[in-house]
Design an enzyme around this catalytic site. Structure first.
Site, PDB file in Angstrom:
ATOM      1  N   LYS A  49      28.345 -18.921  41.154  1.00 58.95           N
ATOM      2  CA  LYS A  49      29.716 -19.031  41.671  1.00 58.95           C
ATOM      3  C   LYS A  49      30.548 -19.964  40.797  1.00 58.95           C
ATOM      4  O   LYS A  49      31.696 -19.676  40.467  1.00 58.95           O
ATOM      5  CB  LYS A  49      29.684 -19.516  43.128  1.00 58.95           C
ATOM      6  N   GLN A  93      27.397 -23.526  51.264  1.00 54.79           N
ATOM      7  CA  GLN A  93      26.347 -22.568  50.906  1.00 54.79           C
ATOM      8  C   GLN A  93      25.301 -22.495  52.025  1.00 54.79           C
ATOM      9  O   GLN A  93      24.723 -23.510  52.408  1.00 54.79           O
ATOM     10  CB  GLN A  93      25.701 -22.984  49.574  1.00 54.79           C
ATOM     11  N   ASP A 118      34.847 -17.900  52.799  1.00 55.40           N
ATOM     12  CA  ASP A 118      33.764 -17.014  53.259  1.00 55.40           C
ATOM     13  C   ASP A 118      34.197 -16.205  54.488  1.00 55.40           C
ATOM     14  O   ASP A 118      33.471 -15.318  54.937  1.00 55.40           O
ATOM     15  CB  ASP A 118      32.515 -17.835  53.615  1.00 55.40           C
TER      16      ASP A 118
END
Ligand code: NAP
Length: 282
Positions: A49, A93, A118
């Site tokens: 990422k 994460q 997200d």
């Protein structure tokens, strides 16, 4: 002949478009990634990422916390990042280490909805459910929809079957397909006659985490098949939830694993960060 849906290529095109847009911006978008613990897979994902951010001109900030980090420590990092005007996206994460599994959801909900790249906060999930267009949508379903639309733009009236009902993928995927006027069936571990249901699908999407579960006789002739699963076999090789070799004999189009949905997830994360920065009021 079955068409191979090249996620790598489609993701590269999307990243090039984003890069051009970012080059013309005075204030660059910024993404913060919080990584807790030593899970090797999470470390690989976060590295990917950060690298992707660099490649398109998104500023990135990695916040590493020890495996023993407490709820309060992680909450404090999130609170600080929520008010940092140089960071437009905040990503925690997942999964968190085992001792935090009961509070993982509480921590996710602490992320400011405008920075929730997200798309997991209740506000963004609610906006997707209600069909509001100004929310942030989870990256993997967003990317999967782009792959489906690379095969067929108008999905109206098609029967889509989504295998899996997670908050991260299955539920938002079903909502996106509803918005495309598909007739949507969601199947899961308690679904009866699952093969027969899958065989009715014009679009079959598998996100269960079971290697090669979907066989040729689960697939309708000419279906579009999207394989979200990432499973590591004993040989060390990656494979999806669909038996690719068998599916190729019957599907109209199919994504490979790797090189299908995976690259789209990262490209859509960059897209969400750009979106969050454009919407930012900080
Ligand atoms: P998850 O939270 O574990 O959800 C799995 C879903 O599959 C659940 O809804 C479960 O049903 C269902 N399921 C499990 N076994 C089943 C069976 N035998 N028959 C029918 N349904 C079954 O997983 P997830 O986060 O959605 O991820 C799913 C897969 O996608 C994983 O392999 C993951 O690694 C992969 N993934 C890939 C990407 C990417 O970027 N390519 C991103 C996210 C996830 P119940 O709800 O009834 O338990």
């Amino acid at each position: 002949m079955t068409m191979l849906i090249n996620g790598k290529e489609i993701a590269t095109q999307l990243r090039e478009t984003l890069k051009t847009q970012i080059e013309s911006m005075d204030k660059k978008p910024g993404l913060a990634v919080i990584l807790v613990g030593d899970d090797p897979a999470s470390h690989v994902y976060v590295k990917g990422k950060i690298k992707a951010c660099e490649s398109v001109g998104v500023l990135s900030a990695e916040h590493k916390l020890l495996d023993t980090a407490t709820f309060d420590e992680i909450a404090s990092v999130i609170t600080t990042l929520n008010t940092d005007p140089t960071l437009h996206g905040v990503l925690l994460q997942l999964p968190l280490p085992d001792h935090l599994s009961d509070v993982q959801e509480d921590l996710v909900q602490m992320i400011h909805p405008e920075k929730d790249v997200d798309g997991l906060t209740t506000l963004n999930a609610g906006k997707l459910f209600l069909g509001h267009k100004d929310g942030l949508v989870p990256c993997t379903p967003q990317g999967s929809l782009l792959l489906i639309k690379s095969v067929q733009e108008d999905l109206s009236g098609l029967h889509a079957v989504v295998l899996g009902r997670s908050n991260l993928f299955g539920k938002p995927m079903a909502q996106l397909l509803l918005q495309e006027n598909c007739t949507v069936t969601t199947a899961h571990s308690r679904t009866k006659h699952i093969e027969a249901i899958c065989r009715q699908a014009d679009i079959l999407i598998a996100a269960v985490g079971r290697p090669k579960m979907v066989k040729k006789d689960w697939i309708k002739q000419g279906a579009i098949v999207i394989d979200v699963g990432i499973n590591r076999l004993d040989t060390g090789k990656l494979c999806g939830d669909v038996d690719f070799k068998e599916a190729q004999e019957i599907a109209r189009a199919i994504t490979p694993v790797p090189g299908g949905v995976g690259p789209m997830t990262i490209a859509c994360l960059l897209q969400n960060t750009l979106r969050a920065s454009s919407n930012s009021r900080l």
